[in-house]
Design an enzyme around this catalytic site. Structure first.
Site, PDB file in Angstrom:
ATOM      1  N   LYS A  13       0.831  -1.211   0.000  1.00 28.68           N
ATOM      2  CA  LYS A  13       0.000   0.000   0.000  1.00 28.68           C
ATOM      3  C   LYS A  13       0.866   1.263   0.000  1.00 28.68           C
ATOM      4  O   LYS A  13       0.614   2.193  -0.751  1.00 28.68           O
ATOM      5  CB  LYS A  13      -0.903   0.052   1.254  1.00 28.68           C
ATOM      6  CG  LYS A  13      -1.890  -1.088   1.378  1.00 28.68           C
ATOM      7  CD  LYS A  13      -2.839  -0.864   2.559  1.00 28.68           C
ATOM      8  CE  LYS A  13      -2.193  -0.963   3.938  1.00 28.68           C
ATOM      9  NZ  LYS A  13      -1.658  -2.276   4.278  1.00 28.68           N
ATOM     10  N   ARG A  88      -9.770   1.494   8.023  1.00 29.36           N
ATOM     11  CA  ARG A  88      -9.442   0.093   8.286  1.00 29.36           C
ATOM     12  C   ARG A  88     -10.590  -0.629   8.984  1.00 29.36           C
ATOM     13  O   ARG A  88     -10.451  -1.812   9.314  1.00 29.36           O
ATOM     14  CB  ARG A  88      -8.208   0.023   9.174  1.00 29.36           C
ATOM     15  CG  ARG A  88      -6.941  -0.381   8.438  1.00 29.36           C
ATOM     16  CD  ARG A  88      -5.774  -0.171   9.382  1.00 29.36           C
ATOM     17  NE  ARG A  88      -4.720  -1.108   9.169  1.00 29.36           N
ATOM     18  CZ  ARG A  88      -3.538  -0.786   8.616  1.00 29.36           C
ATOM     19  NH1 ARG A  88      -3.297   0.422   8.211  1.00 29.36           N
ATOM     20  NH2 ARG A  88      -2.610  -1.701   8.494  1.00 29.36           N
ATOM     21  N   ARG A 127      11.066  -6.668   4.969  1.00 29.11           N
ATOM     22  CA  ARG A 127      10.844  -5.224   4.829  1.00 29.11           C
ATOM     23  C   ARG A 127      11.793  -4.417   5.727  1.00 29.11           C
ATOM     24  O   ARG A 127      12.017  -4.765   6.868  1.00 29.11           O
ATOM     25  CB  ARG A 127       9.391  -4.892   5.184  1.00 29.11           C
ATOM     26  CG  ARG A 127       9.107  -3.402   5.208  1.00 29.11           C
ATOM     27  CD  ARG A 127       7.648  -3.085   5.020  1.00 29.11           C
ATOM     28  NE  ARG A 127       6.818  -3.474   6.154  1.00 29.11           N
ATOM     29  CZ  ARG A 127       5.489  -3.343   6.139  1.00 29.11           C
ATOM     30  NH1 ARG A 127       4.859  -2.897   5.076  1.00 29.11           N
ATOM     31  NH2 ARG A 127       4.787  -3.715   7.192  1.00 29.11           N
ATOM     32  N   ARG A 160      10.800  -2.461  11.221  1.00 32.61           N
ATOM     33  CA  ARG A 160       9.756  -2.000  12.134  1.00 32.61           C
ATOM     34  C   ARG A 160       9.579  -2.984  13.281  1.00 32.61           C
ATOM     35  O   ARG A 160       9.652  -4.189  13.087  1.00 32.61           O
ATOM     36  CB  ARG A 160       8.427  -1.879  11.369  1.00 32.61           C
ATOM     37  CG  ARG A 160       8.167  -0.501  10.825  1.00 32.61           C
ATOM     38  CD  ARG A 160       7.034  -0.493   9.845  1.00 32.61           C
ATOM     39  NE  ARG A 160       5.802  -1.106  10.355  1.00 32.61           N
ATOM     40  CZ  ARG A 160       4.671  -1.176   9.655  1.00 32.61           C
ATOM     41  NH1 ARG A 160       4.616  -0.660   8.441  1.00 32.61           N
ATOM     42  NH2 ARG A 160       3.606  -1.739  10.163  1.00 32.61           N
ATOM     43  N   ARG A 171      -1.720  -9.196  13.155  1.00 30.99           N
ATOM     44  CA  ARG A 171      -2.111  -8.140  12.211  1.00 30.99           C
ATOM     45  C   ARG A 171      -2.952  -8.716  11.074  1.00 30.99           C
ATOM     46  O   ARG A 171      -3.904  -8.090  10.622  1.00 30.99           O
ATOM     47  CB  ARG A 171      -0.880  -7.434  11.651  1.00 30.99           C
ATOM     48  CG  ARG A 171      -0.319  -6.404  12.631  1.00 30.99           C
ATOM     49  CD  ARG A 171       1.119  -6.077  12.374  1.00 30.99           C
ATOM     50  NE  ARG A 171       1.355  -5.446  11.099  1.00 30.99           N
ATOM     51  CZ  ARG A 171       2.553  -5.397  10.513  1.00 30.99           C
ATOM     52  NH1 ARG A 171       3.601  -5.945  11.092  1.00 30.99           N
ATOM     53  NH2 ARG A 171       2.696  -4.806   9.365  1.00 30.99           N
TER      54      ARG A 171
HETATM   55  P1  ADP Z   1       0.749  -2.329   7.641  1.00 35.09           P
HETATM   56  O1  ADP Z   1      -0.228  -2.035   6.550  1.00 35.09           O
HETATM   57  O2  ADP Z   1       1.987  -2.980   7.179  1.00 35.09           O
HETATM   58  O3  ADP Z   1       0.135  -3.052   8.785  1.00 35.09           O
HETATM   59  P2  ADP Z   1       0.674   0.457   8.677  1.00 35.09           P
HETATM   60  O4  ADP Z   1       1.873   1.319   8.809  1.00 35.09           O
HETATM   61  O5  ADP Z   1      -0.400   0.867   7.744  1.00 35.09           O
HETATM   62  O6  ADP Z   1       1.270  -0.960   8.297  1.00 35.09           O
HETATM   63  O7  ADP Z   1       0.017   0.283  10.124  1.00 35.09           O
HETATM   64  C1  ADP Z   1       0.746  -0.079  11.258  1.00 35.09           C
HETATM   65  C2  ADP Z   1      -0.175  -0.212  12.465  1.00 35.09           C
HETATM   66  O8  ADP Z   1      -0.745   1.067  12.777  1.00 35.09           O
HETATM   67  C3  ADP Z   1      -1.377  -1.119  12.271  1.00 35.09           C
HETATM   68  O9  ADP Z   1      -1.048  -2.478  12.527  1.00 35.09           O
HETATM   69  C4  ADP Z   1      -2.364  -0.564  13.292  1.00 35.09           C
HETATM   70  O10 ADP Z   1      -2.048  -1.014  14.596  1.00 35.09           O
HETATM   71  C5  ADP Z   1      -2.077   0.924  13.246  1.00 35.09           C
HETATM   72  N1  ADP Z   1      -2.993   1.594  12.285  1.00 35.09           N
HETATM   73  C6  ADP Z   1      -2.657   2.109  11.062  1.00 35.09           C
HETATM   74  N2  ADP Z   1      -3.735   2.611  10.439  1.00 35.09           N
HETATM   75  C7  ADP Z   1      -4.794   2.412  11.274  1.00 35.09           C
HETATM   76  C8  ADP Z   1      -6.186   2.690  11.199  1.00 35.09           C
HETATM   77  N3  ADP Z   1      -6.735   3.275  10.121  1.00 35.09           N
HETATM   78  N4  ADP Z   1      -6.955   2.337  12.247  1.00 35.09           N
HETATM   79  C9  ADP Z   1      -6.426   1.765  13.351  1.00 35.09           C
HETATM   80  N5  ADP Z   1      -5.134   1.455  13.478  1.00 35.09           N
HETATM   81  C10 ADP Z   1      -4.314   1.764  12.456  1.00 35.09           C
END
Ligand code: ADP
Ligand code: ZN
Length: 218
Positions: A13, A88, A127, A160, A171
């Site tokens: 993404k 999400r 990653r 990360r 996740r």
């Molecule tokens: P990835 O898509 O690899 O999981 P992100 O950087 O998008 O990585 O997200 C990392 C973490 O941040 C998620 O696992 C979640 O805990 C939190 N997070 C990100 N976006 C949201 C969202 N829209 N709502 C709730 N938690 C979020």
């Protein structure tokens, strides 16, 4: 212009979002990046978000929605944004609908990335990210020119904290339970575009972003 990046963790993404952002000249709004910045700076929001992120759970809707709402008020977001990792949950998507309606902005496209689960795990384990400019690398598929160093800014790359096998599994579960219903939600609205990202078909985020840019800018 509003674009939404949908897809399980590790599908690319961020890669697609950053290319679209650059070519279309609108900011990439990554909720994950914003949370990581707060965690690093140990703000109140960061301390709260870390409790959920480190367990592979979602940060509560209310907190996340308020964060995105205020980001969308900033001057640079007035011509549109690429939402990377938001919404999400169905609740978040409904709240976003309200905001867009108020702003009289329409959603252009929801890009849903799909990757086989075994590849997702491999992608996340390989990653590395640049904590400074947020560039994303894969030590096998798209390594930096100099090992461990960001091509774009020269900063040292990191893994990360939530990119470990236990957190990846929760996740993924979180994604299937809370986020995947959005596929149906947006499909019904008619602007969902599903794209497969997989080494089996030699198709990656970069290829998808380039196709979309071509279509939009023609
Ligand atoms: P990835 O898509 O690899 O999981 P992100 O950087 O998008 O990585 O997200 C990392 C973490 O941040 C998620 O696992 C979640 O805990 C939190 N997070 C990100 N976006 C949201 C969202 N829209 N709502 C709730 N938690 C979020
Ligand atoms: Zn960098």
């Amino acid at each position: 212009m509003i674009f939404i990046m949908l897809g399980a963790p590790g599908t690319g993404k961020g890669t697609v979002a950053s290319i679209l952002s650059e070519k279309m000249n609108i900011p990439q709004v990554s909720t994950g990046d914003i949370f990581r910045k707060h965690i690093k700076e140990k703000t109140e929001l960061g301390i709260l978000a870390d409790k959920y992120i480190s367990k592979g759970q979602l940060v509560p809707d209310e907190v996340t929605v308020n964060l995105v709402k205020s980001r969308l008020e900033e001057p640079d977001a007035q011509n549109g944004v690429i939402l990377d990792g938001f919404p999400r949950t169905v609740k978040q998507a409904e709240e976003l609908e309200k905001v867009l309606k108020e702003k009289q902005t329409k959603l252009d496209m929801v890009i849903n990335l799909v990757t086989p689960e075994d590849e997702i795990i491999e992608r996340i384990e390989n990653r590395r990210i640049c904590p400074d400019c947020k560039a994303v690398y894969n030590v096998k598929l798209s390594p930096p020119i100099h090992e461990g160093i960001c091509d774009k800014c020269g900063h040292e790359l990191i893994k990360r904290k939530d990119d470990n096998i236990e957190t990846i599994k929760s996740r993924l579960q979180t994604y299937f339970e809370q986020t995947s219903p959005l596929i149906d939600f947006y499909n019904k609205k008619g602007n969902l575009r599903t794209e497969e990202v997989s080494k089996k078909i030699n198709r990656f985020g970069k290829d998808i972003a380039e196709d979309i840019v071509k279509e939009f800018l023609k």
